[in-house]
Design a protein around this motif. Structure first.
Motif, PDB file in Angstrom:
ATOM      1  N   GLU A  34      43.192  40.682  52.350  1.00  0.00           N
ATOM      2  CA  GLU A  34      43.156  40.922  50.905  1.00  0.00           C
ATOM      3  C   GLU A  34      41.813  40.376  50.403  1.00  0.00           C
ATOM      4  O   GLU A  34      41.614  39.148  50.357  1.00  0.00           O
ATOM      5  CB  GLU A  34      44.352  40.199  50.252  1.00  0.00           C
ATOM      6  N   GLY A  36      39.676  39.578  47.503  1.00  0.00           N
ATOM      7  CA  GLY A  36      39.789  39.412  46.052  1.00  0.00           C
ATOM      8  C   GLY A  36      41.209  39.014  45.678  1.00  0.00           C
ATOM      9  O   GLY A  36      42.057  39.871  45.423  1.00  0.00           O
ATOM     10  N   LEU A  37      41.494  37.704  45.685  1.00  0.00           N
ATOM     11  CA  LEU A  37      42.834  37.235  45.309  1.00  0.00           C
ATOM     12  C   LEU A  37      43.088  37.456  43.824  1.00  0.00           C
ATOM     13  O   LEU A  37      44.156  37.912  43.430  1.00  0.00           O
ATOM     14  CB  LEU A  37      42.971  35.735  45.651  1.00  0.00           C
ATOM     15  N   GLY A  40      46.426  37.250  41.988  1.00  0.00           N
ATOM     16  CA  GLY A  40      47.373  37.211  43.104  1.00  0.00           C
ATOM     17  C   GLY A  40      48.447  38.282  43.045  1.00  0.00           C
ATOM     18  O   GLY A  40      49.376  38.274  43.846  1.00  0.00           O
ATOM     19  N   ARG A  41      48.311  39.233  42.123  1.00  0.00           N
ATOM     20  CA  ARG A  41      49.392  40.230  41.962  1.00  0.00           C
ATOM     21  C   ARG A  41      49.511  41.126  43.191  1.00  0.00           C
ATOM     22  O   ARG A  41      50.615  41.390  43.674  1.00  0.00           O
ATOM     23  CB  ARG A  41      49.159  41.081  40.716  1.00  0.00           C
ATOM     24  N   THR A  42      48.379  41.630  43.683  1.00  0.00           N
ATOM     25  CA  THR A  42      48.482  42.531  44.845  1.00  0.00           C
ATOM     26  C   THR A  42      48.799  41.739  46.111  1.00  0.00           C
ATOM     27  O   THR A  42      49.469  42.260  47.006  1.00  0.00           O
ATOM     28  CB  THR A  42      47.235  43.411  45.018  1.00  0.00           C
ATOM     29  N   ASP A  59      38.518  34.859  48.263  1.00  0.00           N
ATOM     30  CA  ASP A  59      37.978  34.863  46.896  1.00  0.00           C
ATOM     31  C   ASP A  59      36.923  33.768  46.809  1.00  0.00           C
ATOM     32  O   ASP A  59      36.796  32.937  47.717  1.00  0.00           O
ATOM     33  CB  ASP A  59      39.070  34.643  45.836  1.00  0.00           C
ATOM     34  N   ARG A  60      36.223  33.745  45.720  1.00  0.00           N
ATOM     35  CA  ARG A  60      35.260  32.649  45.500  1.00  0.00           C
ATOM     36  C   ARG A  60      35.982  31.343  45.222  1.00  0.00           C
ATOM     37  O   ARG A  60      35.573  30.281  45.628  1.00  0.00           O
ATOM     38  CB  ARG A  60      34.358  32.967  44.310  1.00  0.00           C
ATOM     39  N   ASP A  79      31.774  33.454  49.156  1.00  0.00           N
ATOM     40  CA  ASP A  79      31.359  34.844  48.917  1.00  0.00           C
ATOM     41  C   ASP A  79      31.828  35.714  50.084  1.00  0.00           C
ATOM     42  O   ASP A  79      31.419  35.485  51.230  1.00  0.00           O
ATOM     43  CB  ASP A  79      29.829  34.897  48.782  1.00  0.00           C
ATOM     44  N   ASP A  98      39.884  44.661  46.225  1.00  0.00           N
ATOM     45  CA  ASP A  98      39.940  44.902  44.775  1.00  0.00           C
ATOM     46  C   ASP A  98      38.866  44.023  44.141  1.00  0.00           C
ATOM     47  O   ASP A  98      39.162  43.046  43.465  1.00  0.00           O
ATOM     48  CB  ASP A  98      41.339  44.556  44.252  1.00  0.00           C
TER      49      ASP A  98
HETATM   50  N1  SAM Z   1      43.987  42.311  43.196  1.00  0.00           N
HETATM   51  C1  SAM Z   1      43.976  41.088  42.404  1.00  0.00           C
HETATM   52  C2  SAM Z   1      45.282  40.938  41.684  1.00  0.00           C
HETATM   53  O1  SAM Z   1      46.139  41.821  41.806  1.00  0.00           O
HETATM   54  O2  SAM Z   1      45.497  39.934  41.005  1.00  0.00           O
HETATM   55  C3  SAM Z   1      42.824  41.096  41.412  1.00  0.00           C
HETATM   56  C4  SAM Z   1      41.492  40.914  42.029  1.00  0.00           C
HETATM   57  S1  SAM Z   1      40.244  40.612  40.816  1.00  0.00           S
HETATM   58  C5  SAM Z   1      40.041  42.186  40.086  1.00  0.00           C
HETATM   59  C6  SAM Z   1      38.792  40.476  41.775  1.00  0.00           C
HETATM   60  C7  SAM Z   1      38.633  39.130  42.435  1.00  0.00           C
HETATM   61  O3  SAM Z   1      37.648  39.280  43.453  1.00  0.00           O
HETATM   62  C8  SAM Z   1      38.113  38.042  41.498  1.00  0.00           C
HETATM   63  O4  SAM Z   1      38.981  36.931  41.564  1.00  0.00           O
HETATM   64  C9  SAM Z   1      36.725  37.678  42.038  1.00  0.00           C
HETATM   65  O5  SAM Z   1      36.457  36.298  42.003  1.00  0.00           O
HETATM   66  C10 SAM Z   1      36.820  38.152  43.477  1.00  0.00           C
HETATM   67  N2  SAM Z   1      35.517  38.576  44.028  1.00  0.00           N
HETATM   68  C11 SAM Z   1      34.771  39.630  43.658  1.00  0.00           C
HETATM   69  N3  SAM Z   1      33.666  39.714  44.414  1.00  0.00           N
HETATM   70  C12 SAM Z   1      33.714  38.670  45.285  1.00  0.00           C
HETATM   71  C13 SAM Z   1      32.855  38.200  46.316  1.00  0.00           C
HETATM   72  N4  SAM Z   1      31.706  38.830  46.631  1.00  0.00           N
HETATM   73  N5  SAM Z   1      33.230  37.096  47.004  1.00  0.00           N
HETATM   74  C14 SAM Z   1      34.377  36.440  46.686  1.00  0.00           C
HETATM   75  N6  SAM Z   1      35.236  36.843  45.739  1.00  0.00           N
HETATM   76  C15 SAM Z   1      34.913  37.937  45.044  1.00  0.00           C
END
Ligand code: SAM
Length: 159
Positions: A34, A36-37, A40-42, A59-60, A79, A98
């Motif tokens: 996964e 992009g946490l 956390g929904r997905t 995630d970051r 990252d 995501d």
């Molecule tokens: N699918 C998730 C949900 O259902 O809750 C939502 C994900 S949210 C749209 C995108 C997440 O990806 C953010 O928390 C962001 O910090 C993380 N993100 C985006 N680009 C990133 C990267 N290059 N490295 C780490 N995390 C990243």
């Protein structure tokens, strides 16, 4: 279309695709990733749909609801462009990404590294599901099993 309508359409396509492919993934060997946490929904949804399957989440930082935080051994912070590299060659069954931002210029930068990373992580026959397009010779785009417009969410198979 308002941003709210667009968001709902995107989330509907996201859920339709995940629901369709999880039974296929359940029959396949391999980890689930996964990227992009977020809230956390997905992750929560995948955990419900794929009971017992190891899901490694990136995630970051952790900003998820308390009910949707992975165990420490399945959480990789930093990252994704750097941290996910060590999983290249792991033959994953599913990578869900995501990490789109809705900003064309930022998503264009992501498009320069994400498809290659995902293709490297997946097993042949494994699935990539993404909020941003994945243009790569080893990722064959499949029609998304949703009645939402085709550009809302993307489904590919590793060939
Ligand atoms: N699918 C998730 C949900 O259902 O809750 C939502 C994900 S949210 C749209 C995108 C997440 O990806 C953010 O928390 C962001 O910090 C993380 N993100 C985006 N680009 C990133 C990267 N290059 N490295 C780490 N995390 C990243």
């Amino acid at each position: 279309m308002s941003r709210l309508d667009n968001f709902i359409s995107r989330m509907t396509a996201q859920r339709d695709i995940l629901n369709q492919i999880c039974p296929e993934v359940a029959k396949m060997e391999g980890l689930v990733f996964e990227l992009g946490l977020g809230n956390g929904r997905t992750f929560h949804h995948l955990r419900e749909r794929l009971p017992g399957r190891r899901i490694v989440v990136f995630d970051r930082e952790v900003g998820a609801h308390a009910s949707s935080i992975p165990d420490a051994e399945n959480l990789v912070l930093g990252d994704i462009r750097e941290t996910a590299r060590r999983f290249i060659g792991i033959d994953a069954a599913l990578v869900h990404a995501d990490i789109g931002t809705g900003y064309e210029d930022r998503d264009a930068v992501t498009a320069t590294w994400l498809p290659d990373l995902i293709a490297g992580m997946l097993r042949v026959g494994g699935f990539a599901v993404s909020g941003t397009p994945l243009d790569h010779p080893q990722l064959q785009r499949l029609p998304a099993p949703t009645s939402e417009p085709a550009d809302r969410y993307f489904l590919c198979k590793r060939v």
